[in-house]
Design an enzyme around this catalytic site. Structure first.
Site, PDB file in Angstrom:
ATOM      1  N   HIS B  64      41.815 -23.179  11.942  1.00 44.01           N
ATOM      2  CA  HIS B  64      43.223 -23.297  11.516  1.00 44.01           C
ATOM      3  C   HIS B  64      43.715 -22.000  10.869  1.00 44.01           C
ATOM      4  O   HIS B  64      43.560 -21.790   9.668  1.00 44.01           O
ATOM      5  CB  HIS B  64      43.336 -24.463  10.521  1.00 44.01           C
ATOM      6  CG  HIS B  64      44.724 -24.884  10.248  1.00 44.01           C
ATOM      7  ND1 HIS B  64      45.045 -26.169   9.873  1.00 44.01           N
ATOM      8  CD2 HIS B  64      45.903 -24.205  10.270  1.00 44.01           C
ATOM      9  CE1 HIS B  64      46.351 -26.261   9.700  1.00 44.01           C
ATOM     10  NE2 HIS B  64      46.899 -25.072   9.915  1.00 44.01           N
ATOM     11  N   HIS B  66      46.979 -18.968  10.929  1.00 41.96           N
ATOM     12  CA  HIS B  66      48.306 -18.531  11.375  1.00 41.96           C
ATOM     13  C   HIS B  66      48.297 -17.009  11.478  1.00 41.96           C
ATOM     14  O   HIS B  66      48.146 -16.322  10.472  1.00 41.96           O
ATOM     15  CB  HIS B  66      49.384 -18.996  10.387  1.00 41.96           C
ATOM     16  CG  HIS B  66      49.483 -20.490  10.302  1.00 41.96           C
ATOM     17  ND1 HIS B  66      50.306 -21.221  11.115  1.00 41.96           N
ATOM     18  CD2 HIS B  66      48.834 -21.392   9.522  1.00 41.96           C
ATOM     19  CE1 HIS B  66      50.169 -22.515  10.840  1.00 41.96           C
ATOM     20  NE2 HIS B  66      49.277 -22.643   9.873  1.00 41.96           N
ATOM     21  N   LEU B  67      48.451 -16.521  12.701  1.00 35.93           N
ATOM     22  CA  LEU B  67      48.392 -15.064  12.901  1.00 35.93           C
ATOM     23  C   LEU B  67      49.783 -14.421  12.940  1.00 35.93           C
ATOM     24  O   LEU B  67      49.896 -13.197  12.913  1.00 35.93           O
ATOM     25  CB  LEU B  67      47.611 -14.735  14.179  1.00 35.93           C
ATOM     26  CG  LEU B  67      46.123 -15.087  14.122  1.00 35.93           C
ATOM     27  CD1 LEU B  67      45.449 -14.803  15.460  1.00 35.93           C
ATOM     28  CD2 LEU B  67      45.407 -14.336  13.005  1.00 35.93           C
ATOM     29  N   ARG B  68      50.832 -15.242  13.001  1.00 30.12           N
ATOM     30  CA  ARG B  68      52.230 -14.775  12.863  1.00 30.12           C
ATOM     31  C   ARG B  68      52.750 -13.901  13.999  1.00 30.12           C
ATOM     32  O   ARG B  68      53.877 -13.452  13.949  1.00 30.12           O
ATOM     33  CB  ARG B  68      52.426 -14.007  11.545  1.00 30.12           C
ATOM     34  CG  ARG B  68      52.054 -14.792  10.297  1.00 30.12           C
ATOM     35  CD  ARG B  68      52.942 -15.986  10.070  1.00 30.12           C
ATOM     36  NE  ARG B  68      52.599 -16.677   8.826  1.00 30.12           N
ATOM     37  CZ  ARG B  68      52.622 -18.007   8.700  1.00 30.12           C
ATOM     38  NH1 ARG B  68      52.975 -18.774   9.707  1.00 30.12           N
ATOM     39  NH2 ARG B  68      52.311 -18.569   7.549  1.00 30.12           N
ATOM     40  N   ASP B 156      51.323 -28.033  14.426  1.00 26.89           N
ATOM     41  CA  ASP B 156      50.999 -27.755  13.018  1.00 26.89           C
ATOM     42  C   ASP B 156      52.148 -27.088  12.268  1.00 26.89           C
ATOM     43  O   ASP B 156      52.805 -26.194  12.778  1.00 26.89           O
ATOM     44  CB  ASP B 156      49.770 -26.853  12.902  1.00 26.89           C
ATOM     45  CG  ASP B 156      49.453 -26.564  11.438  1.00 26.89           C
ATOM     46  OD1 ASP B 156      49.264 -27.536  10.688  1.00 26.89           O
ATOM     47  OD2 ASP B 156      49.436 -25.390  11.042  1.00 26.89           O
ATOM     48  N   HIS B 183      49.248 -32.414  11.930  1.00 23.41           N
ATOM     49  CA  HIS B 183      49.680 -32.176  10.548  1.00 23.41           C
ATOM     50  C   HIS B 183      50.324 -33.489  10.109  1.00 23.41           C
ATOM     51  O   HIS B 183      51.375 -33.865  10.622  1.00 23.41           O
ATOM     52  CB  HIS B 183      50.682 -31.015  10.565  1.00 23.41           C
ATOM     53  CG  HIS B 183      51.434 -30.800   9.289  1.00 23.41           C
ATOM     54  ND1 HIS B 183      51.405 -29.603   8.614  1.00 23.41           N
ATOM     55  CD2 HIS B 183      52.259 -31.601   8.563  1.00 23.41           C
ATOM     56  CE1 HIS B 183      52.161 -29.684   7.533  1.00 23.41           C
ATOM     57  NE2 HIS B 183      52.699 -30.876   7.479  1.00 23.41           N
ATOM     58  N   HIS B 236      43.935 -30.147   7.677  1.00 20.09           N
ATOM     59  CA  HIS B 236      44.066 -30.088   6.208  1.00 20.09           C
ATOM     60  C   HIS B 236      44.239 -31.444   5.506  1.00 20.09           C
ATOM     61  O   HIS B 236      45.261 -31.718   4.902  1.00 20.09           O
ATOM     62  CB  HIS B 236      45.173 -29.126   5.775  1.00 20.09           C
ATOM     63  CG  HIS B 236      46.454 -29.198   6.574  1.00 20.09           C
ATOM     64  ND1 HIS B 236      47.119 -30.365   6.838  1.00 20.09           N
ATOM     65  CD2 HIS B 236      47.184 -28.211   7.149  1.00 20.09           C
ATOM     66  CE1 HIS B 236      48.200 -30.106   7.542  1.00 20.09           C
ATOM     67  NE2 HIS B 236      48.266 -28.815   7.757  1.00 20.09           N
ATOM     68  N   ASP B 309      43.515 -22.729   7.015  1.00 18.57           N
ATOM     69  CA  ASP B 309      44.987 -22.783   7.101  1.00 18.57           C
ATOM     70  C   ASP B 309      45.579 -21.470   6.576  1.00 18.57           C
ATOM     71  O   ASP B 309      46.586 -21.457   5.864  1.00 18.57           O
ATOM     72  CB  ASP B 309      45.555 -23.978   6.323  1.00 18.57           C
ATOM     73  CG  ASP B 309      47.017 -24.253   6.684  1.00 18.57           C
ATOM     74  OD1 ASP B 309      47.565 -23.572   7.576  1.00 18.57           O
ATOM     75  OD2 ASP B 309      47.614 -25.158   6.060  1.00 18.57           O
TER      76      ASP B 309
HETATM   77 ZN    ZN Z   1      48.793 -24.649   9.157  1.00 17.58          ZN
END
Ligand code: ZN
Lengths: 297, 434
Positions: B64, B66-68, B156, B183, B236, B309
């Site tokens: 999990h 987030h690479l944006r 997510d 999520h 999460h 996350d």
């Molecule tokens: Zn997330």
């Protein structure tokens, strides 16, 4: 020099020092216009509140300070200016204190971390309204001398009330017992841990109270389904004349204003012999002068 | 790729293969060649890693992250995220699809994969969206996403509020055998909330998010899972009620897996302090009994994986009123230290902790790696379990610094990370080869 971000965390002797000092600021007291002469107090009101703003304005003027009144033009926030941008711009004008009201809980805490002057919370979201609690306590001390052993009942929308939290901490610190009463949808969890007794049955606790503090009910709570109707609220939690008759002899009725007459408080009770509502208002300026004085000294 | 490496005399912890003891590990051609009790001779030309006193572990896998990229490269890119990953001991990450061009098509998946190839640091497995644009209205083309390289589907950041649509997503995904990662948040219960609903939110006058906002959705999705015979992964997990439902569902044989973040098992809602936006996340930090329940769930297997996350944000996203603060914290570079806090406190044994970072996530998503048997990819993380250090957000490889753990003392640190037999991180430095 000290911020007043909330009542929480202030000790009894510190609160009493402010309240003691407020007596000197009552009408007819000594001239105090030298205390902040040449200084500026900035009023930073992101949310409308004519009463509180005017009261702080008069308090600052009474200490000889100049007052910078600032409200968001709408443009500054829509242009993406952040709260900290605004606060830093105000700080650059060199005020001795920023008095601020904001619709977000904790906004004064954020500002206080980033400016060098004193920050006084004039109401933040649904968190605290410390000057209101101090003037309430001042009003009760005027009547009772001491709050030790007294019981204060706070009735209404506890969840959204910043007055309720500040009063809970203030009254407890000064020795009073505090009961809060409202519908379960408007009483947040964990209040017992903060020192309150919680009930949903007004009639059961009313005879125990030395003072009943009614809170203003925001009418939009109806559409948010916290309550079925104003009628039902009034029936269950309104301080009616019939309920007033069951109050303890000599007990007091308070309201932070503005009142929804006939909803949380019957007009005859609001204007009746027990009511100290107008004293609350007139004590406001003296207490706020004391706050400004103590926090900036 | 062709290098030969010998890790000598480290404590090898490989939960999948039941290994926990001093071993030599020989790596050849990007794969594990041999794991041996007895010291191995050094092959000619081999690089030797003296690992005595250290742990030699399968590379960590984060389900999990987030690479944006694409869209918010100022916060993180695939490259900077991969640097942070290997610095944190992760050799594989699953990239969430809620980028500013949503990964709901094969084109975006391919873009992320090509950036990952260019970065050439760790494995990046994209996750595709469940619904087009994450709007929760129509299914995205799952088949195309999977054939482009996605390993899971998820919206997510948002729940799928429409129960009928969620049911179809689970049914449809059974064709591809991928998990549907969720999520869990009932938006009608969480609306306006800024933190966990409890005595702390009451004290601070902040609108609370009740635990039921999560638990009710977990319950709904487990019901749908049972009907659809699908495969569900719950992201999460934050509260006791969810743990109880997941435990019971597993006992009944449903194909459900779950992850917990290091911050939800280390911090509770008191970390909000005086409106610290670095403690603002979705789901929110919960009460201490929820933290307790999560820790038990890590131990007993109800939670399959620790996932970070990792959610990079800029300073200005956090220097605002608490209610306005953006949710999330970075996590790749603090995950091991926080997990080891539980180990040092005796709440989790080392083997289980390693499993939660390696085989647990690999198994949940069916990913390669996560163990060190001969033939497995030579994704290896070397840890000094005793090194004491202090988290310094300014030294993160991540492009963002949003963490509530800045200044926290840690015991145990990643000293080397190897991906496919290549050293990508050592001595505090990421080793690029592009
Ligand atoms: Zn997330």
């Amino acid at each position: 020099m000290r911020h007043l971000l909330g009542i929480e965390g202030w000790r009894r002797d510190e609160l009493e020092a402010v309240l003691d000092r407020a007596r000197a600021h009552l009408p007819g007291g000594p001239d105090t216009t030298h205390l902040l002469r040449g200084k500026v107090v900035a009023n930073l009101f992101f949310e409308d509140s004519t009463r509180t703003r005017t009261s702080f304005h008069m308090a600052a003027r009474g200490l000889g300070a100049g007052v910078l009144d600032w409200s968001p033009s709408g443009s500054s926030t829509s242009k993406g200016e952040t709260l900290l941008d605004t606060a830093r711009n105000i700080e650059a004008t060199g005020p001795v204190a920023i008095v601020m009201r904001h619709r977000s809980s904790g906004a004064p805490h954020l500002v206080a971390k980033h400016v060098r002057c004193v920050v006084i919370n004039a109401g933040d979201g649904t968190h605290e309204h410390p000057s209101q609690a101090l003037l309430d306590a001042f009003t009760l001390r005027q009547r009772w001398g001491s709050l030790d052993g007294r019981t204060v009942l706070i009735v209404g929308d506890i969840l959204h009330s910043r007055v309720a939290r500040s009063n809970l901490w203030c009254l407890k610190a000064l020795g009073a017992r505090v009961i809060v009463c409202g519908p379960p949808t408007l009483v947040p969890p964990g209040l017992e841990a903060l020192g309150a007794e919680v009930t949903h049955n007004l009639d059961a606790v009313l005879p125990q109270a030395d003072a009943v503090m009614c809170l203003r009910l925001q009418l939009e709570r109806m559409s948010e389904a916290f309550l079925p109707s104003t009628r039902e609220y009034s029936r269950l939690f309104g301080l009616t004349t019939a309920r007033e008759e069951r109050m303890k002899a000599g007990s007091l009725v308070m309201h932070p204003g503005p009142i929804n007459r006939g909803l949380e408080l019957a007009p005859a009770v609001a204007d009746g012999a027990r009511s100290v509502i107008l004293e609350q208002v007139s004590n406001g300026v003296a207490v706020r002068r004391a706050i400004l004085e103590v926090c900036t000294s | 790729m062709s290098a030969t490496v010998l890790f000598r005399r480290g404590r090898v912890i490989d939960p999948r293969n039941g290994v926990d003891g001093v071993r030599d590990v020989l790596v050849r051609d990007g794969k594990v060649a041999e794991v041996s009790d007895a010291p191995l001779p050094v092959p000619p030309g081999a690089e030797v890693v003296e690992a005595a006193g250290r742990w030699v572990l399968p590379g960590f896998i984060d389900l999990h992250v987030h690479l944006r990229e694409p869209g918010e490269e100022g916060k993180e890119t695939v490259l900077t995220g991969c640097r942070a990953a290997v610095a944190g001991g992760f050799t594989a990450v699953v990239a969430m699809p809620n980028t500013k061009v949503v990964n709901d098509s094969g084109l975006v998946t391919e873009l992320v994969l090509s950036r990952a190839r260019a970065a050439n640091l760790c494995h990046v497995y994209p996750a595709g969206a469940i619904t087009k644009g994450l709007k929760g209205e129509e299914l995205a083309e799952t088949g195309e996403l999977i054939s482009a390289g996605c390993v899971a589907i998820t919206d997510d950041g948002r729940p799928v509020m429409n129960a009928a649509l969620m049911r179809r997503a689970l049914q449809y995904a059974t064709m591809f055998g991928v998990p549907v990662m969720v999520h869990e948040e009932d938006l009608t219960l969480s609306a306006g909330g800024a933190m966990h609903e409890g005595s702390v939110s009451t004290r601070l006058g902040l609108r609370g998010i009740p635990a039921s906002a999560e638990v009710a959705m977990v319950a709904r999705d487990l019901v749908l899972l049972e009907e659809t015979k699908g495969r569900l992964h719950i992201a999460h997990v934050s509260c006791e009620g969810s743990v109880r439902l997941i435990r019971e569902a597993k006992r009944r044989g449903l194909f459900v897996t779950a992850e917990a973040t290091p911050h939800h098992v280390i911090l509770d809602d008191r970390a909000v302090g005086d409106y610290d936006t670095h403690a603002k996340m979705a789901p929110p930090l919960r009460a201490d009994r929820d933290v307790e329940a999560l820790r038990e769930a890590l131990v007993d297997g109800t939670i399959d994986a620790i996932a970070t996350d990792h959610a990079p944000h800029g300073v200005l996203d956090k220097q605002v009123e608490f209610e306005k603060g953006i949710n999330g914290i970075v996590g790749l570079e603090t995950a091991l230290g926080l997990t080891l806090e539980l180990v040092h406190a005796g709440l989790l044994d080392a083997k289980r902790a390693v499993e939660l970072l390696t085989h647990g996530p690999a198994k949940a998503f069916g990913l390669p790696g996560g163990h060190l048997a001969p033939g497995a990819p030579a994704d290896i993380t070397v840890v000094d379990p005793l090194e004491e250090w202090t988290v310094d957000a300014h030294r993160f490889y991540s492009r963002s610094r949003n963490t509530p753990f800045h200044g926290r003392k840690q015991k145990g640190r990643v000293v080397q990370t190897w991906v496919s037999g290549r050293k990508v991180y050592a001595d505090g430095q990421v080793k690029e080869s592009r």
